[in-house]
Write an enzyme that holds these catalytic residues in place. Structure first.
Site: not given
Length: 278
Positions: A223, A196, A75-76, A226, A165, A214
């Site tokens: 996100c 996502n 997760c960024g 994302g 994604h 998400e």
């Protein structure tokens, strides 16, 4: 016995951070994580992040459970929060850069002097089999291919940032019924590990607006992976530059897809909200 936690957010994408350095596995079950993420009966969060001991020559290991109890590879926004959390735990001995082992590879967040965190997010994975998706041929990129969702054909580009994604460009992101269409993308049959989904409105080649559904968390305010995937998709589709600001409901992320090393660099904030004991 109580478990101490700290709540952080990255552009409104919020997480419960737990010091898990004394165990090699998360000290909460997935069902317990889902209960704590509940915004009415728990603490409330998009996910729970555990700071575990490092492995394979890294400083720490990151594990993250989504608000539905599923596990995400990475997760960024979460890794920026984890970097701040680790620095807070270490106190005066804190470093400004860490190597973090994740399920999608090693990430390197760097704490900047302006309280922002810059993360080397690695190289995007672009082939259909890597994402994974059955849309298109396994050994080819998925760039602006038609996908039918809810009786409508969407032009989509697929990217993996260690997690899948699906990106589609629209005229007006505010007009998207995200709560309705998001789950249909996430659980579409062409995505064997779900996906996502990012809806992108191009304002300028170096500035885009994004809304996101998400996988495992639903509608979130931001996100990080994302935003990276969106810029990659924009470059592949010829719609945006390699350096771009991505405006999300919770704020702005600066994304760069380097021509030199082909890696993604994400810069944004991470904010401590409060501490407590479960």
């Amino acid at each position: 016995m109580g478990i101490e936690f700290t709540k952080y957010h990255g552009l409104g994408n919020d997480f419960i951070l737990i010091d898990n350095r004394h165990e090699s596995e998360p000290i909460l079950t997935r069902s317990q994580a889902a209960e704590l993420c509940d915004r009415h009966f728990g603490i409330g969060a998009d996910g729970i992040i555990f700071a575990l001991p490092g492995q394979n020559n890294t400083d720490y290991t990151m594990r993250i459970y989504n608000s539905d109890g599923s596990e995400a590879e990475m997760c960024g926004n979460g890794i920026r929060c984890l970097a701040k959390f680790i620095a807070d735990l270490e106190g005066v001995n804190a470093k400004t850069q860490y190597r973090i082992h994740t399920l999608s590879g090693v990430m390197t967040p760097k704490l900047l002097s302006d309280s922002q965190v810059k993360v080397d997010m690695g190289e995007p994975r672009l082939l259909a089999a890597e994402i994974p998706t059955t849309l298109g041929f396994p050994d080819q990129k998925v760039v602006e291919l038609p996908l039918e969702v809810s009786g409508q054909f969407w032009s989509v580009t697929c990217v993996s940032m260690g997690n899948p994604h699906c990106i589609t460009f629209v005229d007006d992101v505010s007009a998207i019924a995200l709560e309705t269409i998001g789950p249909l993308f996430e659980h579409h049959g062409v995505f064997p590990q779900r996906t996502n989904t990012e809806f992108i409105e191009i304002i300028q080649r170096n500035y885009v607006k994004m809304r996101v559904w998400e996988r495992g968390a639903g509608v979130t305010l931001a996100c990080g992976t994302g935003a990276c995937a969106a810029v990659v998709a924009g470059v592949l589709a010829g719609k945006c530059d390699r350096q771009a600001k991505v405006e999300l409901p919770g704020g702005i992320l600066a994304i760069e897809w380097s021509e030199i090393d082909r890696r993604l660099y994400m810069t944004g904030p991470a904010v401590r909200v409060f501490t407590g004991t479960i």
